[in-house]
Design a protein around this motif. Structure first.
Motif, PDB file in Angstrom:
ATOM      1  N   PHE A 242       0.847  -1.205   0.000  1.00 21.50           N
ATOM      2  CA  PHE A 242       0.000   0.000   0.000  1.00 21.50           C
ATOM      3  C   PHE A 242       0.874   1.243   0.000  1.00 21.50           C
ATOM      4  O   PHE A 242       1.858   1.320   0.733  1.00 21.50           O
ATOM      5  N   SER A 247      -2.266   4.889  -7.118  1.00 25.37           N
ATOM      6  CA  SER A 247      -2.946   5.043  -8.412  1.00 25.37           C
ATOM      7  C   SER A 247      -1.952   5.459  -9.498  1.00 25.37           C
ATOM      8  O   SER A 247      -2.151   5.168 -10.674  1.00 25.37           O
ATOM      9  N   SER A 262      -2.752  -2.245  -2.905  1.00 30.84           N
ATOM     10  CA  SER A 262      -3.876  -1.483  -2.359  1.00 30.84           C
ATOM     11  C   SER A 262      -3.899  -0.114  -3.023  1.00 30.84           C
ATOM     12  O   SER A 262      -2.901   0.612  -3.002  1.00 30.84           O
ATOM     13  N   ILE A 263      -5.034   0.218  -3.634  1.00 33.58           N
ATOM     14  CA  ILE A 263      -5.128   1.394  -4.505  1.00 33.58           C
ATOM     15  C   ILE A 263      -5.901   2.519  -3.824  1.00 33.58           C
ATOM     16  O   ILE A 263      -6.955   2.280  -3.218  1.00 33.58           O
ATOM     17  N   ASP A 264      -5.382   3.744  -3.937  1.00 30.22           N
ATOM     18  CA  ASP A 264      -6.104   4.908  -3.404  1.00 30.22           C
ATOM     19  C   ASP A 264      -7.306   5.230  -4.292  1.00 30.22           C
ATOM     20  O   ASP A 264      -7.544   4.572  -5.305  1.00 30.22           O
ATOM     21  N   TRP A 265      -8.080   6.241  -3.909  1.00 27.31           N
ATOM     22  CA  TRP A 265      -9.365   6.491  -4.583  1.00 27.31           C
ATOM     23  C   TRP A 265      -9.242   7.380  -5.816  1.00 27.31           C
ATOM     24  O   TRP A 265     -10.247   7.742  -6.418  1.00 27.31           O
ATOM     25  N   LEU A 269     -10.525   1.515 -10.363  1.00 33.09           N
ATOM     26  CA  LEU A 269      -9.893   0.293  -9.872  1.00 33.09           C
ATOM     27  C   LEU A 269      -9.768  -0.771 -10.965  1.00 33.09           C
ATOM     28  O   LEU A 269      -8.750  -1.465 -11.057  1.00 33.09           O
ATOM     29  N   GLY A 284      -9.090  -2.059  -2.347  1.00 32.88           N
ATOM     30  CA  GLY A 284      -9.527  -0.671  -2.292  1.00 32.88           C
ATOM     31  C   GLY A 284     -10.964  -0.551  -2.750  1.00 32.88           C
ATOM     32  O   GLY A 284     -11.708  -1.512  -2.726  1.00 32.88           O
ATOM     33  N   ASN A 285     -11.280   0.593  -3.317  1.00 32.47           N
ATOM     34  CA  ASN A 285     -10.553   1.846  -3.218  1.00 32.47           C
ATOM     35  C   ASN A 285     -11.544   2.966  -2.948  1.00 32.47           C
ATOM     36  O   ASN A 285     -11.473   4.045  -3.511  1.00 32.47           O
ATOM     37  N   ASP A 287     -13.335   6.055  -1.468  1.00 28.65           N
ATOM     38  CA  ASP A 287     -12.935   7.284  -0.781  1.00 28.65           C
ATOM     39  C   ASP A 287     -13.492   7.236   0.644  1.00 28.65           C
ATOM     40  O   ASP A 287     -14.705   7.134   0.831  1.00 28.65           O
ATOM     41  N   GLY A 320      -9.604   3.714   0.283  1.00 34.90           N
ATOM     42  CA  GLY A 320      -8.378   4.171  -0.357  1.00 34.90           C
ATOM     43  C   GLY A 320      -7.319   4.591   0.635  1.00 34.90           C
ATOM     44  O   GLY A 320      -6.143   4.681   0.316  1.00 34.90           O
ATOM     45  N   HIS A 321      -7.749   4.862   1.875  1.00 32.36           N
ATOM     46  CA  HIS A 321      -6.840   5.142   2.992  1.00 32.36           C
ATOM     47  C   HIS A 321      -7.621   4.839   4.253  1.00 32.36           C
ATOM     48  O   HIS A 321      -8.663   4.187   4.188  1.00 32.36           O
TER      49      HIS A 321
END
Length: 344
Positions: A242, A247, A262-265, A269, A284-285, A287, A320-321
């Motif tokens: 992560f 992204s 692990s992908i942020d928003w 995806l 993810g992802n 928000d 995403g986090h």
């Protein structure tokens, strides 16, 4: 490994096997959005919570018991490795983590210890207590902070908005930065192997501040060391990678050979999944700010993501986090219920 777990959805998804629905867990799921967390936190300091196996287990189990998620994640902090190496770590309310002896010079780097995994035995002890309590219900995820992120805290002396000192080190004294990163990476390998030996079912490497870096700096000062770690830990459990900025950096992250990215928003995806090598799963992802919204909105956003990912093996639902501390608990519970009702 799967046979010993009553619910092995996360493991199957992490290994890009088919699942009847996406597994769900959430970064910072054992945290400040739960009143039950504060009942514990008001009695102990944050580091006491991390370093007392029974208390760390109590906090780890909160989302297991209250949210019925598909994976537990060890309650600890990414900065415990920095402390074990010789950083004087404290957590101040409203300020966050501080190292009172920040790294500034060659002598500061030289004094950091690398033979320090014994100082982290409390984490292995916590893992054993948690696994006793889980009794094979769901997998337990262990984790560590990635070298660049740990370096940034050690150099800045705490959190930073602009990473000015960190970037000065990378630009003006790259050899010293590499020396520090190598030390952290070696400690991280031993630390993650200790967690794997203690019985975690998966591990995640958190590079929380990678987004501060340019592409070339990420390659040289972050990715290089993450790849080194993943090549030298015991690959007997799935490994999730992560970073904030995944992204953008996902194609390079895949070169480190994680099982899951692990992908942020900030990205679609499915688009990310399809540019990754076959067999690399995604996590993810959503928000995290969606979880402040009305419950109908939360449901719509999750189902939109699931429809987008329909037909894709290797998908773990997450944010995403991490969860923000003031998100309503009921909204988090609702999101998890939406996921658990879904079927492909």
């Amino acid at each position: 490994m799967n046979k010993t777990l009553q619910n092995d959805l996360l493991i199957r998804a992490a290994l890009s096997q088919s699942t009847e629905r996406p597994p769900v867990w959430m970064m910072r799921q054992a945290g400040r959005f739960m009143p039950e967390y504060w009942e514990i936190k008001n009695k102990y300091s944050f580091l006491e919570m991390c370093k007392t196996p029974e208390i760390a287990a109590d906090v780890t189990m909160l989302p297991v018991d209250l949210l019925d998620i598909d994976a537990a994640i060890l309650f600890s902090d990414i900065l415990v490795t920095g402390e074990a190496m010789g950083g004087e770590l404290s957590f101040e309310q409203g300020v966050g983590p501080r190292f009172s002896n920040p790294i500034r010079t060659q002598a500061d780097v030289d004094r950091l210890e690398t033979d320090c995994v014994d100082k982290l035995r409390y984490v292995a002890d916590a893992i054993r207590v948690i696994q006793e309590r889980l009794a094979g219900r769901i997998p337990l995820i262990g984790f560590a902070g990635a070298p660049f992120t740990i370096l940034s805290y050690l150099v800045e002396g705490g959190s930073s908005k602009d990473f000015k000192r960190t970037k000065l080190l990378l630009n003006n004294e790259p050899a010293l930065a590499h020396q520090l990163l190598q030390k952290i990476a070696d400690v991280t390998i031993n630390y993650l192997n200790m967690q794997i030996d203690a019985g975690v079912n998966a591990v995640q490497l958190f590079d929380s501040w990678a987004l501060a870096l340019s592409w070339n700096d990420y390659r040289d000062f972050s990715h290089y060391y993450n790849k080194y770690i993943l090549a030298n830990i015991k690959r007997t459990v799935p490994v999730i990678s992560f970073c904030k900025g995944s992204s953008v950096f996902a194609p390079m992250m895949a070169d480190a050979n994680p099982d899951v990215i692990s992908i942020d928003w900030n990205a679609d995806l499915k688009n990310v999944k399809q540019i990754l090598p076959a067999g690399v799963a995604v996590q993810g992802n959503l928000d995290p700010f969606v979880l402040y919204a009305d419950k109908s909105v939360i449901e719509d956003k999750i189902l939109q993501l699931f429809e987008r990912m329909r037909g894709e093996n290797g998908f773990i639902f997450n944010l995403g986090h991490g969860i923000m501390p003031d998100i309503p608990f009921d909204n988090v519970k609702h999101a998890i219920n939406v996921v658990k009702r879904f079927r492909y």
